[in-house]
Design a protein around this motif. Structure first.
Motif, PDB file in Angstrom:
ATOM      1  N   UNK A   1       0.844  -1.204   0.000  1.00 56.46           N
ATOM      2  CA  UNK A   1       0.000   0.000   0.000  1.00 56.46           C
ATOM      3  C   UNK A   1       0.877   1.250   0.000  1.00 56.46           C
ATOM      4  N   UNK A   2       1.907   1.269   0.853  1.00 52.62           N
ATOM      5  CA  UNK A   2       2.789   2.439   0.918  1.00 52.62           C
ATOM      6  C   UNK A   2       3.561   2.614  -0.391  1.00 52.62           C
ATOM      7  N   UNK A   3       3.964   1.509  -0.986  1.00 50.02           N
ATOM      8  CA  UNK A   3       4.679   1.599  -2.266  1.00 50.02           C
ATOM      9  C   UNK A   3       3.779   2.174  -3.345  1.00 50.02           C
ATOM     10  N   UNK A   4       2.508   1.781  -3.332  1.00 53.63           N
ATOM     11  CA  UNK A   4       1.568   2.316  -4.316  1.00 53.63           C
ATOM     12  C   UNK A   4       1.376   3.814  -4.128  1.00 53.63           C
ATOM     13  N   UNK A   5       1.297   4.253  -2.878  1.00 55.06           N
ATOM     14  CA  UNK A   5       1.158   5.691  -2.595  1.00 55.06           C
ATOM     15  C   UNK A   5       2.392   6.445  -3.088  1.00 55.06           C
ATOM     16  N   UNK A   6       3.579   5.891  -2.792  1.00 55.07           N
ATOM     17  CA  UNK A   6       4.816   6.546  -3.219  1.00 55.07           C
ATOM     18  C   UNK A   6       4.917   6.604  -4.738  1.00 55.07           C
ATOM     19  N   UNK A   7       4.487   5.552  -5.407  1.00 51.54           N
ATOM     20  CA  UNK A   7       4.545   5.537  -6.869  1.00 51.54           C
ATOM     21  C   UNK A   7       3.618   6.585  -7.458  1.00 51.54           C
ATOM     22  N   UNK A   8       2.424   6.687  -6.911  1.00 51.37           N
ATOM     23  CA  UNK A   8       1.494   7.713  -7.419  1.00 51.37           C
ATOM     24  C   UNK A   8       2.061   9.109  -7.191  1.00 51.37           C
ATOM     25  N   UNK A   9       2.717   9.314  -6.048  1.00 52.56           N
ATOM     26  CA  UNK A   9       3.301  10.627  -5.767  1.00 52.56           C
ATOM     27  C   UNK A   9       4.361  10.998  -6.787  1.00 52.56           C
ATOM     28  N   UNK A  10       5.035   9.990  -7.323  1.00 47.83           N
ATOM     29  CA  UNK A  10       6.107  10.238  -8.288  1.00 47.83           C
ATOM     30  C   UNK A  10       5.583  10.428  -9.703  1.00 47.83           C
ATOM     31  N   UNK A  11       4.562   9.671 -10.070  1.00 45.33           N
ATOM     32  CA  UNK A  11       4.162   9.600 -11.478  1.00 45.33           C
ATOM     33  C   UNK A  11       2.866  10.322 -11.823  1.00 45.33           C
ATOM     34  N   UNK A  12       2.053  10.680 -10.834  1.00 43.44           N
ATOM     35  CA  UNK A  12       0.711  11.157 -11.148  1.00 43.44           C
ATOM     36  C   UNK A  12       0.510  12.623 -10.760  1.00 43.44           C
ATOM     37  N   UNK A  13      -0.309  13.287 -11.563  1.00 44.59           N
ATOM     38  CA  UNK A  13      -0.643  14.689 -11.309  1.00 44.59           C
ATOM     39  C   UNK A  13      -1.830  14.832 -10.376  1.00 44.59           C
ATOM     40  N   UNK A  14      -2.750  13.881 -10.407  1.00 43.89           N
ATOM     41  CA  UNK A  14      -3.909  13.884  -9.518  1.00 43.89           C
ATOM     42  C   UNK A  14      -4.267  12.448  -9.166  1.00 43.89           C
ATOM     43  N   UNK A  15      -4.768  12.271  -7.949  1.00 41.14           N
ATOM     44  CA  UNK A  15      -5.375  11.016  -7.527  1.00 41.14           C
ATOM     45  C   UNK A  15      -6.851  11.290  -7.298  1.00 41.14           C
ATOM     46  N   UNK A  16      -7.715  10.462  -7.876  1.00 39.58           N
ATOM     47  CA  UNK A  16      -9.158  10.638  -7.758  1.00 39.58           C
ATOM     48  C   UNK A  16      -9.684   9.718  -6.668  1.00 39.58           C
ATOM     49  N   UNK A  17     -10.340  10.306  -5.671  1.00 42.09           N
ATOM     50  CA  UNK A  17     -11.044   9.536  -4.652  1.00 42.09           C
ATOM     51  C   UNK A  17     -12.526   9.543  -4.993  1.00 42.09           C
ATOM     52  N   UNK A  18     -13.179   8.439  -4.717  1.00 45.42           N
ATOM     53  CA  UNK A  18     -14.592   8.312  -5.067  1.00 45.42           C
ATOM     54  C   UNK A  18     -15.517   8.750  -3.943  1.00 45.42           C
ATOM     55  N   UNK A  19     -14.989   8.830  -2.717  1.00 42.82           N
ATOM     56  CA  UNK A  19     -15.819   9.194  -1.571  1.00 42.82           C
ATOM     57  C   UNK A  19     -14.978   9.938  -0.558  1.00 42.82           C
ATOM     58  N   UNK A  20     -15.665  10.614   0.376  1.00 41.97           N
ATOM     59  CA  UNK A  20     -14.953  11.324   1.435  1.00 41.97           C
ATOM     60  C   UNK A  20     -14.151  10.361   2.300  1.00 41.97           C
ATOM     61  N   UNK A  21     -14.734   9.195   2.585  1.00 44.23           N
ATOM     62  CA  UNK A  21     -14.019   8.215   3.406  1.00 44.23           C
ATOM     63  C   UNK A  21     -12.738   7.771   2.714  1.00 44.23           C
ATOM     64  N   UNK A  22     -12.815   7.572   1.416  1.00 44.66           N
ATOM     65  CA  UNK A  22     -11.631   7.138   0.681  1.00 44.66           C
ATOM     66  C   UNK A  22     -10.582   8.240   0.636  1.00 44.66           C
ATOM     67  N   UNK A  23     -11.024   9.470   0.468  1.00 47.26           N
ATOM     68  CA  UNK A  23     -10.065  10.571   0.443  1.00 47.26           C
ATOM     69  C   UNK A  23      -9.384  10.745   1.802  1.00 47.26           C
ATOM     70  N   UNK A  24     -10.149  10.648   2.878  1.00 41.02           N
ATOM     71  CA  UNK A  24      -9.547  10.768   4.207  1.00 41.02           C
ATOM     72  C   UNK A  24      -8.535   9.661   4.442  1.00 41.02           C
ATOM     73  N   UNK A  25      -8.890   8.430   4.034  1.00 41.01           N
ATOM     74  CA  UNK A  25      -7.955   7.309   4.190  1.00 41.01           C
ATOM     75  C   UNK A  25      -6.669   7.570   3.426  1.00 41.01           C
ATOM     76  N   UNK A  26      -6.786   7.987   2.169  1.00 38.47           N
ATOM     77  CA  UNK A  26      -5.595   8.156   1.348  1.00 38.47           C
ATOM     78  C   UNK A  26      -4.786   9.371   1.790  1.00 38.47           C
ATOM     79  N   UNK A  27      -5.456  10.449   2.183  1.00 36.75           N
ATOM     80  CA  UNK A  27      -4.751  11.664   2.596  1.00 36.75           C
ATOM     81  C   UNK A  27      -3.903  11.431   3.831  1.00 36.75           C
ATOM     82  N   UNK A  28      -4.241  10.431   4.630  1.00 42.21           N
ATOM     83  CA  UNK A  28      -3.449  10.139   5.827  1.00 42.21           C
ATOM     84  C   UNK A  28      -2.027   9.712   5.484  1.00 42.21           C
ATOM     85  N   UNK A  29      -1.787   9.286   4.245  1.00 41.53           N
ATOM     86  CA  UNK A  29      -0.441   8.878   3.838  1.00 41.53           C
ATOM     87  C   UNK A  29       0.446  10.080   3.492  1.00 41.53           C
ATOM     88  N   UNK A  30      -0.138  11.296   3.501  1.00 41.19           N
ATOM     89  CA  UNK A  30       0.629  12.523   3.238  1.00 41.19           C
ATOM     90  C   UNK A  30       1.292  12.495   1.866  1.00 41.19           C
TER      91      UNK A  30
END
Length: 809
Positions: free
Chosen positions: A134-163
């Motif tokens: 999970x952490x590797x996926x977050x780090x990869x998105x931080x390197x390669x992606x301009x935006x991450x799309x969350x489908x719900x508030x719960x999902x955004x809060x979960x993902x935002x916790x990874x900073x």
């Protein structure tokens, strides 16, 4: 008639094109995308047990590729990149981890923006290996992606916790409106009469979907309750669920196991309830379809389900609780009026939030924001919301910088509702917030000492940043700033100097952006160096000034020691000049206070650089105190004394000008108004006894200056417009200044402003103003000069032009 939008090609990359929620979402997107001017290309990387989604996508008008590649086969990166080039991709949009890696790398090869949609919430990863993935996926998105799309508030809060440094945007999926055809035949097929409530569950039969809980809940229903549950969907548990129903007579009577259905629309229209007992779900589209068909919902309170159901479209129950699920089903089965009310509320939620057209328009706006060059804006309408990004505490307005920022806020408050003005503050939390009434304050945090040390290496050595940028640089702060701007989505961004611009550099934005450069620090440092090199001048100042609190205290000696101070100033001058030029070119509009500096930077860069007058809060024609000067030779110096140019200028006057003033006017007294005088300044003041009074900070500057004969501003270096000069002019107080202190206001003396070459001439000009006739003439000139260039209506018009905040008649 609405003008047609330019077509945009988006390449969607997904692990496979079999049965699944993410694949179904792409089918829904393809069915509606063309209306929004989107051309959809879908690349399936690996084989699935069946490729039903590929056929549905083609029928919906998408261009479909299947690569038949192995899982995490990096050779697929070049194949996806080749497809993106061939199809003329504007954006690459990926779905799920495998596709994130391949599609993200392909986007970097092609040089197009990349977007990743989160389809799951992994809030409780099982085991160290899973957490690492999970952490590797977050780090990869931080390197390669301009935006991450969350489908719900719960999902955004979960993902935002990874900073993650990649901004997360909330874009809920939508669905087209289900077709009502075949509704009656479905109920007949299922053996459900009009007096029986039909509940429908539509989902793949996997353990996390909660079918076992649904069956247990059915067993708990009252025997007389007229309710039947139909389970639609195939998957690995289909045979197991079917066998359990067949074994239990109670379930056999109440449950219909349908398997895969191609007529889900008809099922939903036929249903009286949609039951969704899932243990985890980011944003189930079957519930969105329930809203579209005005069908009440009973579902678990998990993931993004509350975003869909809300408080009024159905009932939510705890996860894994058959009794609670049975109670909710019973309540809605027995209350048809409540079911109808839930259905109406659900349909309203669908129309405003989850309709396919709403969803696709949001995606189109996101893509357009990424495709638009960073120096261009998509917004050309009136400004209705604004975000100011600054490291300055504008209250109290005890320095020129604070006054200007406070003036920006004052203007914005006169044009916009309070809830639409946002102040993003970088630094230690603001202690005074009462004065921010009408402004929403958002604390962005401050760079840690580790950030600063890393910034010195990364920023100064690798990125050729200035020291002031490096000490305020922080990936964590930048991520917070960018995420907040994405969440606020303002029509106008005001970025305070290159120090803050580094936190948003390269970020594409929808609205206007104005970079406030304050003044040219490169010019300021040049003048500091000239003063240091002039052997005739006895001076000692700290060039850090107010910025010193951003620099580790153990490094302060470097700016005080003569050998290192000059070297640092030369170094910083070159780096800041480079940053100023880069930032001016990179932003649509840059603002300075000094028209001459604006012309200089415009000529150097060819960028849109404009000058605006500063606004001094509270100084209109009626707000300041009347002139109370009683003829005595009382004079004032105003300024924050920790600023290098104020420290130097006041010390210069005390050493070389004050004796001349006392020789001409023995009763003269100089009032020093400003905090943070150091020991050397206090010693210079003490040499003149009670003829120099150091007041420190004065809360009512208007009252203090109303009794003065004149203001003296003897600066030897600095840049921009000196706010203290305007302070005097605004009050009709004659000002005696050096050319540096008059810069941007006048190049030579004029009524109200006397420009002198040195401290001795400043003293003589002050002494001459004690003559009532001379002083009266100069006071009138000061009023006239201020009214002509800096009065509120003049400043407001300039701000409206730059910020786009003019009121509509």
């Amino acid at each position: 008639m609405t003008p047609a939008r330019a077509p945009m090609t988006v390449v969607h990359v997904i692990h496979s094109l079999g049965a699944g929620g993410a694949e179904s979402v792409l089918v829904e997107l393809a069915r509606t995308a063309r209306e929004a001017g989107l051309r959809i290309v879908v690349v399936g990387l690996s084989d699935a047990e069946d490729d039903r989604a590929a056929h549905r996508l083609a029928e919906a008008g998408a261009t479909v590729y299947q690569l038949h590649a192995g899982r995490y086969d990096l050779r697929a990166v070049r194949r996806v990149a080749a497809i993106a080039r061939r199809e003329g991709a504007d954006v690459i949009h990926t779905h799920l981890k495998h596709a994130d890696l391949v599609g993200g790398l392909a986007a970097r090869l092609v040089g197009v923006p990349a977007v990743s949609t989160l389809h799951v919430i992994e809030a409780d990863p099982q085991g160290a290996a899973h957490r690492a993935r999970v952490r590797a996926a977050v780090a990869a998105r931080a390197t390669m992606f301009d935006r991450v799309v969350a489908l719900s508030e719960a999902q955004r809060e979960w993902y935002s916790a990874f900073r993650s440094s990649t901004p997360v945007v909330l874009v809920p999926n939508g669905v087209r409106e289900p077709s009502p055809s075949g509704t009656g035949s479905v109920r007949r097929e299922l053996g459900v009469d009009d007096d029986t409530v039909l509940g429908v569950t539509v989902s793949l039969m996997r353990p996390e979907k909660g079918h076992a809980v649904a069956l247990d809940a059915v067993r708990l229903l009252p025997a007389e309750l007229p309710f039947v549950l139909a389970l639609a969907g195939d998957g690995p548990l289909l045979d197991e669920v079917r066998a359990e129903v067949e074994r239990d007579p109670l379930l056999r009577d109440r449950v219909r196991v349908l398997g895969f259905r191609s007529d889900v629309d008809a099922l939903l229209h036929a249903a009286d309830l949609v039951v969704h007992p899932s243990h985890e779900d980011a944003l189930p589209t079957s519930l969105i379809s329930a809203l579209a068909t005005s069908t009440a919902v009973v579902a678990t309170r998990v993931g993004g389900i509350p975003d869909i159901v809300g408080d009024d479209a159905g009932l939510l129950v705890p996860v894994g609780d058959p009794a609670a699920l049975a109670d909710a089903i019973t309540a809605l089965t027995r209350d048809p009026h409540r079911r109808e009310a839930c259905g109406r509320a659900g349909r309203a939620r669908y129309d405003t939030t989850f309709a396919a057209t709403v969803w696709v328009d949001r995606l189109r706006s996101l893509y357009a924001q990424l495709v638009t060059p960073p120096t261009e804006s998509l917004h050309d309408g009136p400004v209705t919301s604004v975000a100011v990004v600054s490291a300055v505490a504008p209250y109290p307005s005890d320095s020129g910088k604070a006054m200007v920022i406070a003036g920006f806020l004052r203007h914005l408050r006169s044009r916009l509702p309070a809830e639409d003005i946002h102040y993003l503050h970088v630094g230690a939390p603001l202690r005074r917030t009462a004065e921010f009434e009408g402004v929403q304050v958002h604390e962005m945090g401050r760079p840690s000492r580790t950030d600063q040390l890393v910034g010195l290496v990364r920023g100064v050595l690798l990125r050729r940043q200035s020291l002031q940028e490096a000490f305020l640089g922080s990936p964590r702060v930048a991520a917070t700033v960018q995420q907040t701007l994405v969440d606020l989505d303002p029509d106008l961004e005001i970025i305070d100097t290159v120090r803050m611009e580094q936190h948003v550099a390269g970020r594409r934005f929808r609205g206007r952006r104005v970079l406030y450069l304050d003044d040219l620090f490169s010019v300021r440092y040049t003048r500091m160096l000239e003063v240091l090199r002039d052997k005739r001048i006895d001076t000692d100042f700290d060039p850090l000034g107010q910025f010193s609190h951003n620099v580790p205290s153990r490094l302060h000696w470097l700016t005080r020691a003569p050998l290192t101070r000059e070297a640092l100033l030369r170094f910083e001058r070159g780096r800041v000049a480079r940053s100023e030029r880069r930032a001016a070119r990179a932003n649509p509009t840059s603002v300075l206070l000094n028209a001459e500096e604006a012309r200089h930077l415009r000529a150097e860069t060819g960028a849109a650089v404009v000058a605006v007058p500063p606004s001094i809060p509270g100084l209109d024609e009626t707000s300041h105190q009347p002139d109370r000067w009683d003829g005595r030779p009382e004079f004032a110096f105003v300024g924050l004394l920790s600023l290098a140019h104020n420290h130097d200028g006041l010390g210069w006057f005390l050493r070389e000008g004050m004796d001349e003033l006392l020789a001409l006017q023995p009763d003269a007294r100089l009032h020093v108004i400003g905090r943070d005088a150091d020991e050397s300044l206090l010693a210079d003041a003490a040499r003149h006894g009670d003829r120099v009074v150091v007041h420190g900070f004065v809360p009512d500057l208007d009252e203090a200056l109303s009794r003065m004969c004149a203001l003296v501003n003897p600066l030897r270096f600095g840049s921009g417009i000196k706010i203290k000069t305007l302070d005097g002019l605004a009050r009709g107080l004659p000002v005696v200044s050096t050319p540096v202190a008059a810069e941007g206001i006048a190049t030579q003396s004029r009524p109200g402003l006397t420009v002198v070459p040195d401290a001795v001439e400043a003293a003589r000009a002050l002494a001459a103003l004690v003559d009532p006739a001379v002083r009266s003439r100069e006071a009138q000139g000061a009023h006239a000069l201020y009214a002509e260039r800096y009065a509120d209506p003049v400043v407001a018009a300039a701000y409206d032009e730059v910020f786009g905040t003019a009121r509509e008649d």
